[in-house]
Every structure is written in C-alpha cells, then in structure tokens.
Write a protein that holds these residues in place. Structure first.
Motif, PDB file in Angstrom:
ATOM      1  N   PHE A 257       0.819  -1.206   0.000  1.00  0.00           N
ATOM      2  CA  PHE A 257       0.000   0.000   0.000  1.00  0.00           C
ATOM      3  C   PHE A 257       0.859   1.265   0.000  1.00  0.00           C
ATOM      4  CE2 PHE A 257      -3.240  -3.045   1.009  1.00  0.00           C
ATOM      5  CZ  PHE A 257      -4.346  -2.528   0.350  1.00  0.00           C
ATOM      6  N   LEU A 258       1.942   1.259   0.744  1.00  0.00           N
ATOM      7  CA  LEU A 258       2.832   2.425   0.742  1.00  0.00           C
ATOM      8  C   LEU A 258       3.486   2.603  -0.626  1.00  0.00           C
ATOM      9  CD1 LEU A 258       4.385   2.010   4.294  1.00  0.00           C
ATOM     10  CD2 LEU A 258       2.674   3.694   3.559  1.00  0.00           C
ATOM     11  N   GLY A 259       3.833   1.497  -1.268  1.00  0.00           N
ATOM     12  CA  GLY A 259       4.375   1.565  -2.628  1.00  0.00           C
ATOM     13  C   GLY A 259       3.352   2.112  -3.601  1.00  0.00           C
ATOM     14  N   GLY A 260       2.088   1.710  -3.431  1.00  0.00           N
ATOM     15  CA  GLY A 260       1.017   2.248  -4.275  1.00  0.00           C
ATOM     16  C   GLY A 260       0.872   3.748  -4.099  1.00  0.00           C
ATOM     17  N   ALA A 261       0.993   4.227  -2.869  1.00  0.00           N
ATOM     18  CA  ALA A 261       0.928   5.671  -2.611  1.00  0.00           C
ATOM     19  C   ALA A 261       2.097   6.372  -3.288  1.00  0.00           C
ATOM     20  CB  ALA A 261       0.929   5.944  -1.109  1.00  0.00           C
ATOM     21  N   ALA A 262       3.282   5.786  -3.172  1.00  0.00           N
ATOM     22  CA  ALA A 262       4.465   6.390  -3.793  1.00  0.00           C
ATOM     23  C   ALA A 262       4.334   6.424  -5.316  1.00  0.00           C
ATOM     24  CB  ALA A 262       5.720   5.625  -3.383  1.00  0.00           C
ATOM     25  N   GLN A 263       3.838   5.345  -5.899  1.00  0.00           N
ATOM     26  CA  GLN A 263       3.647   5.316  -7.357  1.00  0.00           C
ATOM     27  C   GLN A 263       2.683   6.409  -7.806  1.00  0.00           C
ATOM     28  OE1 GLN A 263       2.387   1.192  -7.875  1.00  0.00           O
ATOM     29  NE2 GLN A 263       4.071   0.932  -9.332  1.00  0.00           N
ATOM     30  N   LYS A 264       1.589   6.575  -7.078  1.00  0.00           N
ATOM     31  CA  LYS A 264       0.599   7.578  -7.446  1.00  0.00           C
ATOM     32  C   LYS A 264       1.159   8.990  -7.268  1.00  0.00           C
ATOM     33  CE  LYS A 264      -3.294   4.560  -6.395  1.00  0.00           C
ATOM     34  NZ  LYS A 264      -2.467   3.366  -6.243  1.00  0.00           N
ATOM     35  N   ALA A 265       2.021   9.175  -6.285  1.00  0.00           N
ATOM     36  CA  ALA A 265       2.623  10.488  -6.048  1.00  0.00           C
ATOM     37  C   ALA A 265       3.651  10.823  -7.135  1.00  0.00           C
ATOM     38  CB  ALA A 265       3.280  10.526  -4.673  1.00  0.00           C
TER      39      ALA A 265
ATOM     40  N   ALA B  30      -2.047   5.906 -12.981  1.00  0.00           N
ATOM     41  CA  ALA B  30      -3.326   5.568 -12.352  1.00  0.00           C
ATOM     42  C   ALA B  30      -4.469   6.314 -13.037  1.00  0.00           C
ATOM     43  CB  ALA B  30      -3.290   5.893 -10.864  1.00  0.00           C
ATOM     44  N   MET B  31      -4.215   7.527 -13.450  1.00  0.00           N
ATOM     45  CA  MET B  31      -5.249   8.308 -14.125  1.00  0.00           C
ATOM     46  C   MET B  31      -5.667   7.641 -15.440  1.00  0.00           C
ATOM     47  SD  MET B  31      -3.966  12.183 -13.522  1.00  0.00           S
ATOM     48  CE  MET B  31      -4.380  13.079 -12.042  1.00  0.00           C
ATOM     49  N   ASP B  32      -4.718   7.047 -16.132  1.00  0.00           N
ATOM     50  CA  ASP B  32      -5.033   6.339 -17.379  1.00  0.00           C
ATOM     51  C   ASP B  32      -5.959   5.155 -17.113  1.00  0.00           C
ATOM     52  OD1 ASP B  32      -3.444   8.111 -18.769  1.00  0.00           O
ATOM     53  OD2 ASP B  32      -1.739   6.742 -18.960  1.00  0.00           O
ATOM     54  N   LEU B  33      -5.698   4.407 -16.023  1.00  0.00           N
ATOM     55  CA  LEU B  33      -6.571   3.287 -15.679  1.00  0.00           C
ATOM     56  C   LEU B  33      -7.981   3.775 -15.338  1.00  0.00           C
ATOM     57  CD1 LEU B  33      -4.175   1.112 -13.474  1.00  0.00           C
ATOM     58  CD2 LEU B  33      -5.006   0.587 -15.770  1.00  0.00           C
TER      59      LEU B  33
ATOM     60  N   MET C  98     -13.958   6.858 -15.358  1.00  0.00           N
ATOM     61  CA  MET C  98     -14.053   7.361 -13.984  1.00  0.00           C
ATOM     62  C   MET C  98     -13.256   8.661 -13.892  1.00  0.00           C
ATOM     63  SD  MET C  98     -13.624   3.804 -11.885  1.00  0.00           S
ATOM     64  CE  MET C  98     -14.256   4.425 -10.351  1.00  0.00           C
ATOM     65  N   PRO C  99     -13.611   9.536 -12.967  1.00  0.00           N
ATOM     66  CA  PRO C  99     -12.882  10.800 -12.833  1.00  0.00           C
ATOM     67  C   PRO C  99     -11.406  10.544 -12.478  1.00  0.00           C
ATOM     68  CG  PRO C  99     -14.877  10.823 -11.492  1.00  0.00           C
ATOM     69  CD  PRO C  99     -14.718   9.430 -12.022  1.00  0.00           C
ATOM     70  N   THR C 100     -10.525  11.147 -13.243  1.00  0.00           N
ATOM     71  CA  THR C 100      -9.090  10.927 -13.005  1.00  0.00           C
ATOM     72  C   THR C 100      -8.628  11.525 -11.682  1.00  0.00           C
ATOM     73  OG1 THR C 100      -8.549  12.875 -14.322  1.00  0.00           O
ATOM     74  CG2 THR C 100      -8.562  10.740 -15.456  1.00  0.00           C
ATOM     75  N   THR C 101      -9.397  12.456 -11.147  1.00  0.00           N
ATOM     76  CA  THR C 101      -9.024  13.061  -9.862  1.00  0.00           C
ATOM     77  C   THR C 101      -9.154  12.078  -8.701  1.00  0.00           C
ATOM     78  OG1 THR C 101     -11.260  13.942  -9.657  1.00  0.00           O
ATOM     79  CG2 THR C 101      -9.579  15.417 -10.584  1.00  0.00           C
ATOM     80  N   LEU C 102      -9.771  10.920  -8.947  1.00  0.00           N
ATOM     81  CA  LEU C 102      -9.847   9.896  -7.898  1.00  0.00           C
ATOM     82  C   LEU C 102      -8.474   9.369  -7.505  1.00  0.00           C
ATOM     83  CD1 LEU C 102     -13.014   7.835  -8.939  1.00  0.00           C
ATOM     84  CD2 LEU C 102     -12.747   9.381  -6.990  1.00  0.00           C
ATOM     85  N   VAL C 103      -7.466   9.676  -8.311  1.00  0.00           N
ATOM     86  CA  VAL C 103      -6.117   9.231  -7.973  1.00  0.00           C
ATOM     87  C   VAL C 103      -5.684   9.805  -6.621  1.00  0.00           C
ATOM     88  CG1 VAL C 103      -4.834  11.076  -9.172  1.00  0.00           C
ATOM     89  CG2 VAL C 103      -3.809   8.821  -8.904  1.00  0.00           C
TER      90      VAL C 103
END
Length: 123
Positions: A20-28, A34-37, A43-48
């Motif tokens: 989960f921490l790695g997922g946060a780092a990837q999104k940051a 993540a926005m592409d997915l 879905m709204p890209t701001t959900l990232v």
C-alpha cells in the motif's frame, strides 16, 4: 498465541503495508499511470488523489497495527474493487495483477480475523 505467531502477524502486516505504501508512492511520483486506468473505465481521473491518501493511511495503519480490523477490511474491499482495472483477459500481465489483488484481499481478510498481534499500537 505464541511469540512466533505475533512475529508472523507483524511480518504479514509489514509485507501488506509495503504494497500500500508503494502504491501511494507510485501515485505520487507518476499519477498519470493511475489516471489512465481510471479514464479507461470512464471514472474521474481526480480519484487518484483520494486513492493515494487511502494507500498511504492504510499502509501506515497496517504497519502500526492500529485499528487493524477496520483497515484490513477496508484494504480487502479496496483490493477487490481495484482488481476491475486489471481485468483484461487478453493481457496476461494484467490478469496476474487481477488475481494478485484478490489474493491480497484474502490476506487482508485473514489479518482482520487474526488481529494485529502483540506488536501493535493500542488504544
């Protein structure tokens, strides 16, 4: 519960928290991935950004063993939901991630039942 059980619970929590921490780092670092997915499923890209916050807070809570049942159940639901982004039967790599998400959800459910163990922040 034996001392080894507490150590294994701690190691399990750490391993799941790292994901989960790695997922946060990837999104940051690269929110566009993540926005592409998200965009692919309309879905709204701001959900990232809430996803990044959820990943960070959940990872820290799992590390600390704080409110473990709540965060383990939330993490299981998150993994189950986000698996839909990877359900691409023609792409073996994405299908591996799809199955991995369900496996992590199972581990989180087991953690919700087992609890944090002795090595955890208490109320």
């Amino acid at each position: 519960m034996s001392r080894f059980d507490d150590i294994f619970l701690l190691l399990g929590r750490i391993l799941i928290a790292v994901l989960f921490l790695g997922g946060a780092a990837q999104k940051a670092v690269s929110p566009s991935d993540a926005m592409d997915l998200l965009a692919r499923l309309y879905m709204p890209t701001t959900l990232v950004w809430p996803a990044l916050a959820f990943n960070l807070i959940t990872g820290l809570a799992l590390l600390a063993g704080w409110q473990i049942r709540l965060f383990a159940l939330a993490a299981a639901a998150y993994c189950a939901f986000t698996s839909i982004f990877h359900f691409l039967p023609d792409d073996p790599w994405q299908m591996t991630i799809f199955v991995k998400n369900w496996s992590i959800a199972g581990g989180c459910l087991a953690l919700a039942v087992a609890g944090a163990g002795r090595f955890a922040v208490r109320r």
